[in-house]
Design an enzyme around this catalytic site. Sequence first.
Site, mmCIF file in Angstrom:
data_model
loop_
_atom_site.group_PDB
_atom_site.id
_atom_site.type_symbol
_atom_site.label_atom_id
_atom_site.label_comp_id
_atom_site.label_asym_id
_atom_site.label_seq_id
_atom_site.Cartn_x
_atom_site.Cartn_y
_atom_site.Cartn_z
ATOM 1 N N GLY A 1 -6.299 1.549 -12.686
ATOM 2 C CA GLY A 1 -7.216 1.682 -13.821
ATOM 3 C C GLY A 1 -6.517 1.408 -15.143
ATOM 4 O O GLY A 1 -5.355 1.021 -15.176
ATOM 5 N N CYS B 1 0.853 -1.194 0.000
ATOM 6 C CA CYS B 1 0.000 0.000 0.000
ATOM 7 C C CYS B 1 0.889 1.245 0.000
ATOM 8 O O CYS B 1 1.622 1.474 0.965
ATOM 9 C CB CYS B 1 -0.933 0.022 1.209
HETATM 10 C C1 SIN Z 1 -3.688 -0.234 -1.233
HETATM 11 O O1 SIN Z 1 -3.225 0.466 -2.129
HETATM 12 O O2 SIN Z 1 -3.144 -1.303 -0.941
HETATM 13 C C2 SIN Z 1 -4.902 0.145 -0.475
HETATM 14 C C3 SIN Z 1 -5.389 1.497 -0.760
HETATM 15 C C4 SIN Z 1 -5.575 2.292 0.486
HETATM 16 O O3 SIN Z 1 -6.416 1.941 1.340
HETATM 17 O O4 SIN Z 1 -4.878 3.304 0.648
#
Ligand code: SIN
Length: 307
Positions: A216, A130
């Site tokens: 996307g 993330c």
């Molecule tokens: C992610 O990119 O793994 C999760 C997105 C987020 O909650 O920031």
Amino acid sequence: MIDLSVHIGSLALQNPVMTASGTFGYADEFKEICDLNDIGAIITKTVTPHPRPGNPPRRIVELPYGMLNSIGLPNVGVESFIIEKMPFLQTLKTNVIINVAGTDEEGFVFCVQRLEDVSGIAGYELNFSCPNVKGGTSFSSDPGIAERVTRNVRKTTRRPIIAKLTPNVTSISEIGRACENGGADAVSAINTVVGMAIDIKTRRPRLSTGTGGYSGPAIKPIALAKVFELSRCLSIPVIAIGGIACAEDAIEFLIAGATAFQVGTVNFYEPDATMTIKKGLEYYCQKNNIQKIADLIGSIQLKEMAK
Ligand code: SIN
């Protein structure tokens, strides 16, 4: 009847369609729109050891070919997740995979340990990638950390483990190999690409955190190249993610070497995309006289490739 089934380690999927974490809530939000039991596997939004409010707004910016997000892993925490979200997920007949993360290495083990006795869980996806939380990509930027965390989770569970990788590294295959050495059953790639947007009136970043994760259609070619690279150097399955919006996109990934794929950002603007994509896979197989979708996996023709 076309055989759409694929295997991710010991996990049998009736078809290769999976939902990408964070784009499908906890599935009940989609129950009126999709036949949830027709999806190969449902992956939940990330669950962490403790509740998290997520990042302050603004958390999403729509761009011409994709979406920039900095959500920050908001969730109710693993204890409340078990009480509030699992009862519905346990009613599903398809595979439910819980995406977990920690703010430190121990957090991954903590979540998996807590979920081990809970029924209705087919496996775990470890969110090593993330970009919107402090240190969020560190788990898949350093092969030593990736291998160690995977190994520690492996010691905690016999359920399948999928390591979700960031593309924001020099060598994704090095990280993939580390996860494989640590005992992962599969890797999923790619999580979002770090990106930014600036408001030219205020000259301020449009996201509260400055940068965020780009997803996307725009990232599909990047994802395809990373999936191709990973599938050529790993012995474990690669699950594709990144800009898959139609069956043709998914087929490209299967041909490149993915065993299954996750449908993500498209869920926000076409919430029945998983269903349309599954039908499109069947149609493609019928048209091309393919009896088993597994025969497509890694069927890329490379003879005339220059490098
Ligand atoms: C992610 O990119 O793994 C999760 C997105 C987020 O909650 O920031």
